[in-house]
Design an enzyme around this catalytic site. Sequence first.
Site, PDB file in Angstrom:
ATOM      1  N   ARG A 118       3.552   0.696  -7.348  1.00 63.42           N
ATOM      2  CA  ARG A 118       3.692  -0.383  -6.372  1.00 63.42           C
ATOM      3  C   ARG A 118       2.509  -1.344  -6.430  1.00 63.42           C
ATOM      4  O   ARG A 118       2.535  -2.400  -5.826  1.00 63.42           O
ATOM      5  CB  ARG A 118       3.812   0.198  -4.960  1.00 63.42           C
ATOM      6  CG  ARG A 118       5.130   0.910  -4.728  1.00 63.42           C
ATOM      7  CD  ARG A 118       5.241   1.362  -3.300  1.00 63.42           C
ATOM      8  NE  ARG A 118       6.599   1.730  -2.970  1.00 63.42           N
ATOM      9  CZ  ARG A 118       7.560   0.858  -2.712  1.00 63.42           C
ATOM     10  NH1 ARG A 118       7.294  -0.412  -2.792  1.00 63.42           N
ATOM     11  NH2 ARG A 118       8.794   1.241  -2.413  1.00 63.42           N
TER      12      ARG A 118
ATOM     13  N   ASN B  49      -0.609   0.329   6.421  1.00 61.00           N
ATOM     14  CA  ASN B  49       0.145  -0.488   5.479  1.00 61.00           C
ATOM     15  C   ASN B  49       0.658  -1.677   6.280  1.00 61.00           C
ATOM     16  O   ASN B  49       1.276  -1.489   7.317  1.00 61.00           O
ATOM     17  CB  ASN B  49       1.316   0.353   4.935  1.00 61.00           C
ATOM     18  CG  ASN B  49       2.048  -0.353   3.824  1.00 61.00           C
ATOM     19  OD1 ASN B  49       1.706  -1.489   3.505  1.00 61.00           O
ATOM     20  ND2 ASN B  49       3.040   0.297   3.250  1.00 61.00           N
ATOM     21  N   GLY B  50       0.342  -2.897   5.831  1.00 54.70           N
ATOM     22  CA  GLY B  50       0.834  -4.073   6.554  1.00 54.70           C
ATOM     23  C   GLY B  50      -0.338  -4.922   7.023  1.00 54.70           C
ATOM     24  O   GLY B  50      -1.407  -4.897   6.439  1.00 54.70           O
TER      25      GLY B  50
ATOM     26  N   CYS C 273       0.847  -1.195   0.000  1.00 53.56           N
ATOM     27  CA  CYS C 273       0.000   0.000   0.000  1.00 53.56           C
ATOM     28  C   CYS C 273       0.877   1.238   0.000  1.00 53.56           C
ATOM     29  O   CYS C 273       2.024   1.221   0.408  1.00 53.56           O
ATOM     30  CB  CYS C 273      -0.856   0.006   1.261  1.00 53.56           C
ATOM     31  SG  CYS C 273      -1.814  -1.479   1.455  1.00 53.56           S
TER      32      CYS C 273
ATOM     33  N   LYS D 177       8.386 -14.110 -15.265  1.00 57.67           N
ATOM     34  CA  LYS D 177       8.113 -12.880 -16.018  1.00 57.67           C
ATOM     35  C   LYS D 177       6.867 -13.035 -16.877  1.00 57.67           C
ATOM     36  O   LYS D 177       5.999 -12.182 -16.931  1.00 57.67           O
ATOM     37  CB  LYS D 177       9.309 -12.568 -16.927  1.00 57.67           C
ATOM     38  CG  LYS D 177      10.266 -11.446 -16.687  1.00 57.67           C
ATOM     39  CD  LYS D 177      10.119 -10.584 -15.530  1.00 57.67           C
ATOM     40  CE  LYS D 177      10.655 -11.265 -14.336  1.00 57.67           C
ATOM     41  NZ  LYS D 177      10.672 -10.680 -13.090  1.00 57.67           N
TER      42      LYS D 177
ATOM     43  N   LYS E 154       4.442  -4.105  -6.231  1.00 58.50           N
ATOM     44  CA  LYS E 154       5.884  -4.024  -6.480  1.00 58.50           C
ATOM     45  C   LYS E 154       6.665  -4.538  -5.279  1.00 58.50           C
ATOM     46  O   LYS E 154       7.683  -5.185  -5.435  1.00 58.50           O
ATOM     47  CB  LYS E 154       6.290  -2.575  -6.773  1.00 58.50           C
ATOM     48  CG  LYS E 154       7.787  -2.388  -7.030  1.00 58.50           C
ATOM     49  CD  LYS E 154       8.249  -3.172  -8.237  1.00 58.50           C
ATOM     50  CE  LYS E 154       9.740  -3.108  -8.450  1.00 58.50           C
ATOM     51  NZ  LYS E 154      10.195  -4.069  -9.484  1.00 58.50           N
TER      52      LYS E 154
HETATM   53  C1  AGP Z   1       9.493 -10.035  -9.666  1.00 59.36           C
HETATM   54  O1  AGP Z   1       9.241  -9.684 -11.014  1.00 59.36           O
HETATM   55  C2  AGP Z   1       8.249  -9.919  -8.825  1.00 59.36           C
HETATM   56  N1  AGP Z   1       7.726  -8.615  -8.871  1.00 59.36           N
HETATM   57  C3  AGP Z   1       8.436 -10.465  -7.423  1.00 59.36           C
HETATM   58  O2  AGP Z   1       8.666 -11.855  -7.545  1.00 59.36           O
HETATM   59  C4  AGP Z   1       9.600  -9.877  -6.596  1.00 59.36           C
HETATM   60  O3  AGP Z   1      10.836 -10.307  -7.117  1.00 59.36           O
HETATM   61  C5  AGP Z   1       9.477 -10.388  -5.153  1.00 59.36           C
HETATM   62  O4  AGP Z   1       8.253  -9.922  -4.624  1.00 59.36           O
HETATM   63  C6  AGP Z   1      10.640  -9.933  -4.253  1.00 59.36           C
HETATM   64  O5  AGP Z   1      10.633  -8.531  -4.156  1.00 59.36           O
HETATM   65  P1  AGP Z   1      11.924  -7.825  -3.505  1.00 59.36           P
HETATM   66  O6  AGP Z   1      13.080  -8.113  -4.416  1.00 59.36           O
HETATM   67  O7  AGP Z   1      11.578  -6.368  -3.448  1.00 59.36           O
HETATM   68  O8  AGP Z   1      12.131  -8.426  -2.136  1.00 59.36           O
END
Ligand code: AGP
Length: 597
Positions: free
Chosen positions: A27, A96-97, A2, A474, A592
């Site tokens: 995000r 958030n959380g 969030c 991906k 994100k």
């Molecule tokens: C990767 O394309 C994804 N968005 C997801 O797997 C991401 O790598 C994973 O959530 C880890 O995120 P971080 O590297 O910010 O810890």
Amino acid sequence: MCGIVGYIGNENGVSKVLEGLSRLEYRGYDSAGISYKENSDLKVVKKEGKLTNLESLVSEIKANAVVGHTRWATHGEVNDINAHPHGNDLFSVVHNGIIENAFELKKELKEQGEVFHSQTDSEVFLVLLTKNFKAEKNIKSAVLKTFSQVTGNSSFVILPRDEDNIYAIKRSAPLVCGKNDSGDQLFASSDPYALIGFVENIFFPGEEILCFLSKENKRVEFFDIEGNPSENYQSDKSRKDLKVETKEGFDHFMLKEIYEQPKLINNIAKIYETEYQELKNIKLEDIETINIIGCGTAWHAGLCMRNMFETELKKKVNVELASEFRYRKPYLTNKDMGLFISQSGETADTIACTELCKELGLKLGSILNVKDSTLNRLCDENMMIHAGQEIGVASTKAFTMQVIVGHFLMRLFQGKNPAKEFEKELEVLKNRVQGILDAPELIKKIANSIHSYKGFIFTGRNKYFPIALEGALKLKEIAYVHAEGYAAGELKHGPIALIDEEMVSICLVGPELYEKTLSNIEEIKARKGKILIVGPEEHDNLEELADWFIPLNFEGFEYFSPIYVNVVMQLLSYYIAREKGTDIDKPRNLAKSVTVE
Ligand code: AGP
């Protein structure tokens, strides 16, 4: 994750909060809302869907005290009621959380006659805060008491009706505060990126430190959980390295970030030449086992490091999914190391593992992109990947830099200079990646040919197996198609049942284990599977074997050829997603940074 933005000051906060939230859209979220003060009343406006739905309702409103939120649903479906802020006549709260004890608290509060309107855990904080305030008659102590009653990793920003202030507090979740030099603009946010251009001073509160944005005193004041003034925060002049990213002519942030990779590969050696001559807090001789821990793409990057860590450092290396590691009661001693890979440095599962390892006395290292992150603050040694802001939810450039910096760490463990050691191969990697990016036509053409097949199996052996996993992730993420990554040698143990003329196998072939990998492809061919081979250009017999063939030049690689192959995967998934017309930068259901379990 969030997005949170709060403002109190002498200007119109609504436009600033909306601008801040728009910067956090990348995000991932599914609803948005703001609460603001009008005369002496609190108003809440919140809408399911995109931020524009909210903007159309509030853009004409002027207010000096505002909190805003973009929600990525955890508890409760996506609708207006469950959107934040959660407010009543006394307080508005954004969160958030996760409140882990929300169920028990809600049950107790309901038995005491409290009324709830949403299905969220966040509303529990509002109801409990209101109850505590009515008993304590003091907002600060009511906020601190409420925060101490909820468990779980969370950040809260609270707008009270009866004071011209904002309160903010967090536990293992992102929270920053900011002020301009004159102090008549005060902000709280889940990300410094939202505050760019608004503030000259940024503050990072410690765990469970109450941030009090005082309009009257024109400053942010900090208190510990007992309510005493606290110095437990870091302050930073506003981050000059942060700028609001734009697509710079690319159709998507993801494509822009794919094309940034040659420049990043070119720069990293120079950065490490000056910034990282040696490890300061972790010595290889003090370590028995290295536990590499991460999620998603970060976990795949960890898999790319395992082989060479074991062979070159002569250490036992485990590569673990954070969400599994934290609950399997792993055998750990203070002779071990936790090496956490994370782009955001805020991923809840990864942070939880870091905290577990910290409690057990392990040495903690990170391979990390976001400097002011929770992970950075928890670790003894932080290897920054210098990938810049990664806006696309699907990680591309961060993966590349994670793998490179993992190799740098290996050399630093050996007391060697990574920039010197990898200078030549990085030059080869940069040029080969640039070669792919300069001529994407073949990949585009193949994407156009295969995008409508019912499913995809990515296969690879040894150093290319993690790339098979990453390529499949991906494609899943941005094209919403079913794709699996498999070790090529595993196909015959079950997955080969999937092979038919509707299934495309994307076979990654390197010069290593070439014949072995070829026999796996023959197995697919024998069952009429459709085959895309990404492999060495000098083996032209691959073309007869494949329905589609992407030739690559593996000359000059020792460590980094998986990164090279992965750039093909990045472009392939990107162009397939374009054929599908999906939201490539903000794919459905994704965030994100996943700051909840
Ligand atoms: C990767 O394309 C994804 N968005 C997801 O797997 C991401 O790598 C994973 O959530 C880890 O995120 P971080 O590297 O910010 O810890």
